[in-house]
Design an enzyme around this catalytic site. Structure first.
Site, short mmCIF file in Angstrom:
data_model
loop_
_atom_site.label_atom_id
_atom_site.label_comp_id
_atom_site.label_asym_id
_atom_site.label_seq_id
_atom_site.Cartn_x
_atom_site.Cartn_y
_atom_site.Cartn_z
N HIS A 1 10.66 36.29 -34.15
CA HIS A 1 11.09 34.91 -33.94
C HIS A 1 9.89 34.06 -33.60
CE1 HIS A 1 12.56 31.62 -31.17
NE2 HIS A 1 13.24 31.37 -32.28
N SER A 2 9.73 32.92 -34.30
CA SER A 2 8.67 31.96 -34.01
C SER A 2 7.29 32.60 -34.15
CB SER A 2 8.90 31.35 -32.63
OG SER A 2 8.09 30.22 -32.42
N ALA A 3 6.53 32.68 -33.07
CA ALA A 3 5.24 33.37 -33.13
C ALA A 3 5.41 34.82 -33.54
CB ALA A 3 4.54 33.30 -31.78
#
Length: 293
Positions: A130-132
Site C-alpha cells: 500500500h502506498s510506499a
C-alpha cells in the site's frame, strides 16, 4: 478475525524494525498461497507498522480462505520523520530511523529471503503493498535478477546469493510509482518525505518503478495488478494510470489487472480492509483458474 490465528513475530535482521509478522492459517499445506503485505507510511511514519494488515486479514477470513496458507506483513527500516525526531547520541543504532533508498528495499528482500528459508513457501505467494509499500513491491520486481536466474531451488530454498523467489502475483494499492511526477502535481509539497527516502530530486527517477529502465517481463512472469480509489486524497489517479500504461506495454494485457473501483480515503482503504480483501480474493481466483486450465 486476525486475532483468532496463531501469530508470531520474527526478526530477520538486527534492527528493531527488521521484523515480519506471520499469521498461520494452514502453513503446513504447501499447495496453498501466502499473502504477504508491505505497509505504507511515506517510508518514514513510525506509527504505521506491519500490524496495519490486520483489518484486511480479518476481512479475508470473513470470506474465503480455502487457498491461503498464511499471512505475513513486513516491517522495514524507516527514514527520518520531522515530527518524530531522534537524538543519535542517545538512540541505539538498532532503533535509529535513518534509512535511505535502497535500505527499505533491501529489507523487503531480506524479509522474503527469511520467510522462504523458514517456511519454504517458494513462489506460492501474492505480494501486495500500500502506498510506499506498493512502490517497494514493484521496486522488488524491477531489481530482481533476469528470469533465468531469479528462482531458488525446487524446494523453495534460496541460494548463496540470497535471491528470493518472485511471487505468483504482485498488487500495488494506491501506490507511488513516479516520485518526480507525483511531486510536481502536488506543487512540490511531497519533497520533504521523498528527499528523506531517496535523496536529492535528481536521484528519484532511478528508483521510480514507472521509470525502470529495463523490462519487467524479463524478470517477472507472474500477474501484475494495480488498484486505486477515486476518493484518495493523497495519491492521485494519474499515478496508477501511468504505472498501468508502463506495465501494459511491458508485461502485456493478459498479465495486467487494473482496478479503479476501490472506495475510501488513502489510509481508509487499509484501515477498513474490505477493499483489500476483495482484491486479494480476485487475484487468488485468477491464479487458481490459470492453474486449473
Amino acid at each position: 478475525m486476525a486475532s483468532s490465528l496463531k501469530y508470531t513475530l520474527h526478526q530477520y535482521g538486527a534492527h528493531e524494525l527488521q521484523r515480519v509478522g506471520v499469521w498461520d492459517l494452514d502453513i503446513a499445506d504447501k499447495a496453498k498461497y501466502w499473502i504477504i503485505f508491505i505497509h505504507g507510511g511515506a517510508w518514514r511514519d513510525p506509527r504505521v507498522t506491519h500490524e496495519a494488515f490486520a483489518p484486511s486479514i480479518s476481512r479475508i477470513l470473513d470470506a474465503s480462505t480455502s487457498s491461503i496458507a498464511a499471512f505475513a506483513s513486513i516491517d522495514y527500516r524507516l527514514s527520518p520523520h520531522p515530527d518524530f525526531p531522534q537524538d543519535p547520541a542517545e538512540t541505539p543504532e538498532t532503533q535509529l530511523r535513518v534509512a535511505r533508498h535502497p535500505d527499505h528495499l533491501d529489507d523487503v528482500r531480506a524479509a522474503l529471503v527469511f520467510l522462504q528459508r523458514e517456511f519454504a513457501l517458494g513462489a506460492r505467494y501474492v505480494l501486495l503493498g500500500h502506498s510506499a509499500g506498493a512502490c517497494l513491491a514493484y521496486q522488488f520486481l524491477a531489481t530482481a535478477p533476469l528470469s533465468s536466474t531469479s528462482r531458488a531451488d525446487d524446494e523453495g530454498r534460496v541460494g548463496d546469493g540470497e535471491t528470493p523467489h518472485l511471487p505468483a502475483a504482485v498488487l500495488g494499492i494506491e501506490g507511488i510509482y513516479d516520485m518526480t511526477g507525483l511531486n510536481a502535481r502536488v506543487g512540490g509539497s511531497y519533497s520533504g518525505f521523498l528527499s528523506a527516502a531517496f535523496g536529492a530530486p535528481g536521484d528519484w527517477d532511478r528508483a521510480a518503478p514507472m521509470k525502470f529502465a529495463g523490462r519487467y517481463r524479463d524478470r517477472f512472469g507472474g500477474l501484475a495488478a494495480l488498484a486505486h480509489s477515486p476518493d484518495d486524497e493523497l495519491v492521485d489517479m494519474p499515478e496508477t494510470e501511468g504505472m498501468a500504461e508502463r506495465l501494459r506495454g511491458d508485461v502485456g494485457e493478459g498479465s495486467l489487472l487494473v482496478w479503479k473501483d476501490l472506495q475510501g480515503s488513502h489510509e481508509g482503504i487499509v484501515e477498513d480492509g474490505s477493499g483489500v480483501a476483495r482484491l486479494v480474493l480476485r487475484i487468488l481466483a485468477i491464479l487458481e483458474d490459470r492453474a486449473g486450465s
